[in-house]
Scaffold this motif. Structure first.
Motif, PDB file in Angstrom:
ATOM      1  N   PHE A   1       9.589   2.501 -13.484  1.00 41.39           N
ATOM      2  CA  PHE A   1      10.630   1.492 -13.661  1.00 41.39           C
ATOM      3  C   PHE A   1      10.197   0.282 -14.476  1.00 41.39           C
ATOM      4  O   PHE A   1      11.011  -0.593 -14.763  1.00 41.39           O
ATOM      5  N   GLY A   2       8.924   0.199 -14.852  1.00 40.62           N
ATOM      6  CA  GLY A   2       8.496  -0.838 -15.772  1.00 40.62           C
ATOM      7  C   GLY A   2       7.972  -2.104 -15.120  1.00 40.62           C
ATOM      8  O   GLY A   2       8.018  -2.277 -13.904  1.00 40.62           O
ATOM      9  N   ASP A   3       7.488  -2.996 -15.970  1.00 43.38           N
ATOM     10  CA  ASP A   3       6.813  -4.206 -15.515  1.00 43.38           C
ATOM     11  C   ASP A   3       7.756  -5.244 -14.907  1.00 43.38           C
ATOM     12  O   ASP A   3       7.313  -6.110 -14.152  1.00 43.38           O
ATOM     13  N   ALA A   4       9.028  -5.187 -15.252  1.00 43.03           N
ATOM     14  CA  ALA A   4       9.948  -6.237 -14.807  1.00 43.03           C
ATOM     15  C   ALA A   4      10.341  -6.107 -13.339  1.00 43.03           C
ATOM     16  O   ALA A   4      10.768  -7.083 -12.721  1.00 43.03           O
ATOM     17  N   LEU A   5      10.203  -4.924 -12.762  1.00 42.49           N
ATOM     18  CA  LEU A   5      10.642  -4.694 -11.386  1.00 42.49           C
ATOM     19  C   LEU A   5       9.720  -5.400 -10.395  1.00 42.49           C
ATOM     20  O   LEU A   5       8.502  -5.218 -10.417  1.00 42.49           O
ATOM     21  N   LEU A   6      10.289  -6.214  -9.518  1.00 46.53           N
ATOM     22  CA  LEU A   6       9.534  -6.863  -8.456  1.00 46.53           C
ATOM     23  C   LEU A   6       9.225  -5.831  -7.382  1.00 46.53           C
ATOM     24  O   LEU A   6      10.132  -5.172  -6.858  1.00 46.53           O
ATOM     25  N   ILE A   7       7.952  -5.689  -7.041  1.00 47.22           N
ATOM     26  CA  ILE A   7       7.534  -4.684  -6.057  1.00 47.22           C
ATOM     27  C   ILE A   7       6.754  -5.351  -4.935  1.00 47.22           C
ATOM     28  O   ILE A   7       5.734  -6.005  -5.166  1.00 47.22           O
ATOM     29  N   GLY A   8       7.241  -5.175  -3.715  1.00 47.43           N
ATOM     30  CA  GLY A   8       6.510  -5.555  -2.516  1.00 47.43           C
ATOM     31  C   GLY A   8       6.126  -4.295  -1.769  1.00 47.43           C
ATOM     32  O   GLY A   8       6.842  -3.291  -1.836  1.00 47.43           O
ATOM     33  N   VAL A   9       5.011  -4.335  -1.053  1.00 43.97           N
ATOM     34  CA  VAL A   9       4.522  -3.142  -0.362  1.00 43.97           C
ATOM     35  C   VAL A   9       4.098  -3.494   1.054  1.00 43.97           C
ATOM     36  O   VAL A   9       3.360  -4.469   1.269  1.00 43.97           O
ATOM     37  N   SER A  10       4.524  -2.706   2.023  1.00 42.51           N
ATOM     38  CA  SER A  10       4.064  -2.854   3.398  1.00 42.51           C
ATOM     39  C   SER A  10       2.686  -2.235   3.545  1.00 42.51           C
ATOM     40  O   SER A  10       2.464  -1.092   3.118  1.00 42.51           O
ATOM     41  N   THR A  11       1.757  -2.960   4.145  1.00 41.91           N
ATOM     42  CA  THR A  11       0.396  -2.472   4.337  1.00 41.91           C
ATOM     43  C   THR A  11      -0.081  -2.791   5.750  1.00 41.91           C
ATOM     44  O   THR A  11       0.401  -3.732   6.388  1.00 41.91           O
ATOM     45  N   HIS A  12      -1.044  -1.979   6.207  1.00 39.49           N
ATOM     46  CA  HIS A  12      -1.566  -2.137   7.563  1.00 39.49           C
ATOM     47  C   HIS A  12      -3.087  -2.190   7.585  1.00 39.49           C
ATOM     48  O   HIS A  12      -3.671  -2.457   8.634  1.00 39.49           O
ATOM     49  N   THR A  13      -3.709  -1.916   6.443  1.00 37.51           N
ATOM     50  CA  THR A  13      -5.164  -1.940   6.338  1.00 37.51           C
ATOM     51  C   THR A  13      -5.555  -2.588   5.016  1.00 37.51           C
ATOM     52  O   THR A  13      -4.738  -2.693   4.094  1.00 37.51           O
ATOM     53  N   LEU A  14      -6.813  -2.981   4.921  1.00 30.66           N
ATOM     54  CA  LEU A  14      -7.322  -3.540   3.674  1.00 30.66           C
ATOM     55  C   LEU A  14      -7.253  -2.504   2.561  1.00 30.66           C
ATOM     56  O   LEU A  14      -6.905  -2.833   1.414  1.00 30.66           O
ATOM     57  N   ALA A  15      -7.543  -1.248   2.876  1.00 24.06           N
ATOM     58  CA  ALA A  15      -7.496  -0.192   1.863  1.00 24.06           C
ATOM     59  C   ALA A  15      -6.092  -0.049   1.291  1.00 24.06           C
ATOM     60  O   ALA A  15      -5.914   0.111   0.074  1.00 24.06           O
ATOM     61  N   GLU A  16      -5.080  -0.108   2.140  1.00 29.25           N
ATOM     62  CA  GLU A  16      -3.701  -0.001   1.657  1.00 29.25           C
ATOM     63  C   GLU A  16      -3.325  -1.202   0.791  1.00 29.25           C
ATOM     64  O   GLU A  16      -2.627  -1.049  -0.218  1.00 29.25           O
ATOM     65  N   ALA A  17      -3.788  -2.374   1.172  1.00 33.53           N
ATOM     66  CA  ALA A  17      -3.498  -3.567   0.379  1.00 33.53           C
ATOM     67  C   ALA A  17      -4.151  -3.483  -0.992  1.00 33.53           C
ATOM     68  O   ALA A  17      -3.546  -3.833  -2.009  1.00 33.53           O
ATOM     69  N   ARG A  18      -5.387  -3.023  -1.028  1.00 36.67           N
ATOM     70  CA  ARG A  18      -6.075  -2.860  -2.314  1.00 36.67           C
ATOM     71  C   ARG A  18      -5.383  -1.818  -3.182  1.00 36.67           C
ATOM     72  O   ARG A  18      -5.240  -2.011  -4.402  1.00 36.67           O
ATOM     73  N   GLU A  19      -4.936  -0.733  -2.580  1.00 30.69           N
ATOM     74  CA  GLU A  19      -4.242   0.304  -3.343  1.00 30.69           C
ATOM     75  C   GLU A  19      -2.939  -0.236  -3.925  1.00 30.69           C
ATOM     76  O   GLU A  19      -2.593   0.046  -5.083  1.00 30.69           O
ATOM     77  N   ALA A  20      -2.206  -1.005  -3.134  1.00 31.85           N
ATOM     78  CA  ALA A  20      -0.952  -1.588  -3.616  1.00 31.85           C
ATOM     79  C   ALA A  20      -1.203  -2.528  -4.776  1.00 31.85           C
ATOM     80  O   ALA A  20      -0.481  -2.508  -5.786  1.00 31.85           O
ATOM     81  N   GLU A  21      -2.229  -3.358  -4.659  1.00 30.45           N
ATOM     82  CA  GLU A  21      -2.560  -4.288  -5.739  1.00 30.45           C
ATOM     83  C   GLU A  21      -2.942  -3.534  -7.008  1.00 30.45           C
ATOM     84  O   GLU A  21      -2.465  -3.858  -8.106  1.00 30.45           O
ATOM     85  N   ALA A  22      -3.786  -2.511  -6.859  1.00 28.79           N
ATOM     86  CA  ALA A  22      -4.207  -1.720  -8.017  1.00 28.79           C
ATOM     87  C   ALA A  22      -3.037  -0.977  -8.653  1.00 28.79           C
ATOM     88  O   ALA A  22      -3.033  -0.727  -9.862  1.00 28.79           O
ATOM     89  N   GLY A  23      -2.036  -0.648  -7.839  1.00 24.82           N
ATOM     90  CA  GLY A  23      -0.879   0.083  -8.337  1.00 24.82           C
ATOM     91  C   GLY A  23       0.162  -0.781  -9.008  1.00 24.82           C
ATOM     92  O   GLY A  23       1.173  -0.261  -9.505  1.00 24.82           O
ATOM     93  N   GLY A  24      -0.032  -2.094  -8.998  1.00 23.89           N
ATOM     94  CA  GLY A  24       0.899  -2.971  -9.693  1.00 23.89           C
ATOM     95  C   GLY A  24       1.873  -3.719  -8.814  1.00 23.89           C
ATOM     96  O   GLY A  24       2.847  -4.300  -9.318  1.00 23.89           O
TER      97      GLY A  24
END
Length: 220
Positions: A103-126
């Motif tokens: 969907f491109g760079d303009a889409l605002l994306i928030g992600v639910s996370t429960h661990t540090l690993a999930e938070a890092r993955e979300a950040e790396a994923g954009g």
């Protein structure tokens, strides 16, 4: 910067009004939250059909144009893109990286996370921001295990560069603990739906924001 306030909707928790439909009542509640100063609002009405969700999102997005509030849709990136709003991804959604690439760079994306690993993955994923929790005990999350606690929240806030919003059992009695741990703000359902006065609620929380200043709120 003052703490970010992230309203997550659940129309079933709103006091019922006989004079209008549950969707009309939900829209009225969201409009009041916008006026009170919430920064983000996630439409999380998972029982709606795609058609109902689309029209609800359109109406809420139109309301948001009058305020400094950004709207997100739970899980449905397609509906979000069609309505020109953001998407909030859960652990059962497509990965943030896939959504960003699709969907491109303009889409605002928030992600639910429960661990540090999930938070890092979300950040790396954009992802633009993550919601982390449940920080405190909350009945809706007990089936998934114990709360992660403030120390885990603090670790995530230190290890990722995007804003982290605290979720789970957030109340007026404990929200300051999450800000002191480094959270950019708080996300909640019942904190907002049970408030007798949304203006007083948001004013009280944002009034303490100067104590926990962060530099990265502009990323959201």
């Amino acid at each position: 910067m003052k703490p970010l306030l992230y309203l997550i909707t659940d129309r079933q928790l709103l006091p019922q009004k006989k004079s209008n439909s549950t969707l009309d009542h939900l829209i009225e509640f969201i409009a009041g939250a916008f006026a009170a100063g919430v920064d983000l609002a996630q439409i999380r009405e998972r029982d709606l059909s795609t058609r109902e969700l689309f029209f609800l999102t359109e109406r809420v997005a139109n309301l948001a144009r009058n305020y400094q509030t950004q709207v997100l849709v739970n899980d449905r990136a397609d509906v979000a893109a069609a309505c020109n709003v953001g998407v909030h991804l859960t652990t059962r959604s497509m990965p943030a990286q896939v959504v960003r690439q699709t969907f491109g760079d303009a889409l605002l994306i928030g992600v639910s996370t429960h661990t540090l690993a999930e938070a890092r993955e979300a950040e790396a994923g954009g992802a633009n921001f993550v919601v982390f929790g449940p920080v405190f005990d909350t009945p809706s999350k007990r089936a998934y295990g114990l709360p992660v606690g403030v120390s885990a929240l603090q670790e995530v806030c230190k290890e990722v560069q995007i804003p982290v919003l605290a979720l789970g059992g957030i109340k007026l009695e404990n929200y300051e603990q999450t800000l002191q741990a480094g959270a950019a703000g708080i996300a909640a359902i019942s904190l907002f739906t049970e408030a007798e006065d949304l203006f007083n609620l948001t004013g009280r929380i944002k009034g303490s924001g100067r104590l926990y200043e962060r530099d990265d709120h502009s990323r959201v």
